[in-house]
Design a protein around this motif. Structure first.
Motif, short mmCIF file in Angstrom:
data_model
loop_
_atom_site.label_atom_id
_atom_site.label_comp_id
_atom_site.label_asym_id
_atom_site.label_seq_id
_atom_site.Cartn_x
_atom_site.Cartn_y
_atom_site.Cartn_z
N ILE A 36 9.96 -41.36 -24.13
CA ILE A 36 9.24 -40.09 -23.94
C ILE A 36 7.74 -40.35 -23.92
O ILE A 36 6.99 -39.69 -23.18
CB ILE A 36 9.63 -39.03 -24.99
CG1 ILE A 36 9.32 -37.62 -24.49
CG2 ILE A 36 8.91 -39.23 -26.30
CD1 ILE A 36 10.23 -37.13 -23.45
N THR A 37 7.28 -41.34 -24.69
CA THR A 37 5.87 -41.69 -24.68
C THR A 37 5.47 -42.30 -23.33
O THR A 37 4.43 -41.96 -22.77
CB THR A 37 5.55 -42.68 -25.81
OG1 THR A 37 5.93 -42.09 -27.05
CG2 THR A 37 4.08 -43.05 -25.83
N TYR A 40 6.05 -39.06 -20.57
CA TYR A 40 5.04 -38.02 -20.67
C TYR A 40 3.64 -38.62 -20.72
O TYR A 40 2.69 -38.05 -20.19
CB TYR A 40 5.29 -37.15 -21.90
CG TYR A 40 6.36 -36.10 -21.70
CD1 TYR A 40 7.56 -36.40 -21.08
CD2 TYR A 40 6.17 -34.81 -22.13
CE1 TYR A 40 8.54 -35.45 -20.91
CE2 TYR A 40 7.14 -33.84 -21.97
CZ TYR A 40 8.32 -34.17 -21.35
OH TYR A 40 9.29 -33.21 -21.18
N GLY A 41 3.51 -39.76 -21.38
CA GLY A 41 2.21 -40.41 -21.47
C GLY A 41 1.71 -40.90 -20.13
O GLY A 41 0.50 -40.85 -19.85
N LEU A 72 1.16 -31.75 -22.74
CA LEU A 72 2.11 -32.86 -22.69
C LEU A 72 2.14 -33.64 -24.00
O LEU A 72 3.21 -34.04 -24.47
CB LEU A 72 1.78 -33.80 -21.53
CG LEU A 72 2.12 -33.28 -20.15
CD1 LEU A 72 1.61 -34.23 -19.08
CD2 LEU A 72 3.60 -33.05 -20.00
N ALA A 76 5.63 -33.75 -26.16
CA ALA A 76 6.34 -35.03 -26.20
C ALA A 76 7.24 -35.18 -27.42
O ALA A 76 8.42 -35.53 -27.27
CB ALA A 76 5.35 -36.19 -26.10
N ALA A 80 11.49 -35.31 -27.08
CA ALA A 80 12.17 -36.59 -27.34
C ALA A 80 13.65 -36.42 -27.65
O ALA A 80 14.47 -37.20 -27.15
CB ALA A 80 11.46 -37.34 -28.46
N ALA A 87 14.42 -33.06 -20.33
CA ALA A 87 13.04 -33.52 -20.55
C ALA A 87 12.30 -33.65 -19.23
O ALA A 87 11.11 -33.31 -19.14
CB ALA A 87 13.04 -34.84 -21.31
N LEU A 91 8.97 -31.53 -18.08
CA LEU A 91 7.80 -32.21 -17.52
C LEU A 91 7.43 -31.63 -16.16
O LEU A 91 6.26 -31.38 -15.88
CB LEU A 91 8.07 -33.71 -17.40
CG LEU A 91 6.96 -34.56 -16.81
CD1 LEU A 91 5.73 -34.53 -17.70
CD2 LEU A 91 7.44 -35.97 -16.59
#
Length: 136
Positions: A36-37, A40-41, A72, A76, A80, A87, A91
C-alpha cells in the motif's frame, strides 16, 4: 516524477498478478503495509512532483495536488487491510477527484497558454512568409 510512476507500475503489476491468480479471492487479498505504501506512495510522489513542476514553472501552488497527496497519505493506513481491487478503486476515486479539482481550479490558464502559443505560431509564420517574399 519517474520514481512515482515506477512505484505505481510495480505495485499495479503485483496487484494484477494476484488478481489474475485463480486461487486468490474474488476481490484479492489485502495489500498490507509495504504494497500500500508503494502503491499509494507512488501516486502521491507523482502528484507531488507535478505540483513541484507547476510551482517551478508558474510560481503558484497547486492546492488540489497537495490536498490529494495528504488524502492519499491519510487513506493509506485505512486502505491497507482492504482487498486489492477495492484499494485500487479507492485510489482511482481519489485521483479522479484530484484531477477534477485541478481542472476546475485552472481559471482559464490553459486557454491563455493556448492563445499565447497560437499567437507565437502566427507571428513565426508571418516572419517566414515575409522572408520568403524577400528572398525567394
Amino acid at each position: 516524477m519517474i520514481t512515482g510512476v515506477i512505484f505505481f507500475a510495480l505495485a499495479l503489476k503485483d496487484l494484477l498478478a494476484e488478481a489474475a491468480d485463480p486461487a486468490s479471492p474474488l476481490w484479492g487479498v489485502p495489500l498490507g503495509g509495504f504494497w500500500i505504501t508503494v502503491f499509494y506512495g507512488g501516486v502521491a510522489l507523482y502528484l507531488l512532483s507535478v505540483g513541484g513542476c507547476a510551482y517551478l514553472a508558474l510560481r503558484s501552488v497547486r492546492w488540489p495536488l497537495l490536498v490529494g497527496v495528504l488524502v492519499l497519505a491519510g487513506l493509506a493506513p485505512l486502505a491497507a487491510p482492504l482487498p486489492e481491487l477495492v484499494a485500487l478503486g479507492v485510489l482511482a476515486l481519489v485521483v479522479l477527484a484530484v484531477v477534477t479539482a485541478e481542472t476546475l481550479s485552472e481559471d482559464g490558464r490553459r486557454r491563455q497558454v493556448r492563445q499565447l502559443a497560437l499567437a507565437e505560431q502566427y507571428a513565426a509564420e508571418q516572419e517566414q512568409s515575409r522572408w520568403r517574399r524577400e528572398h525567394l
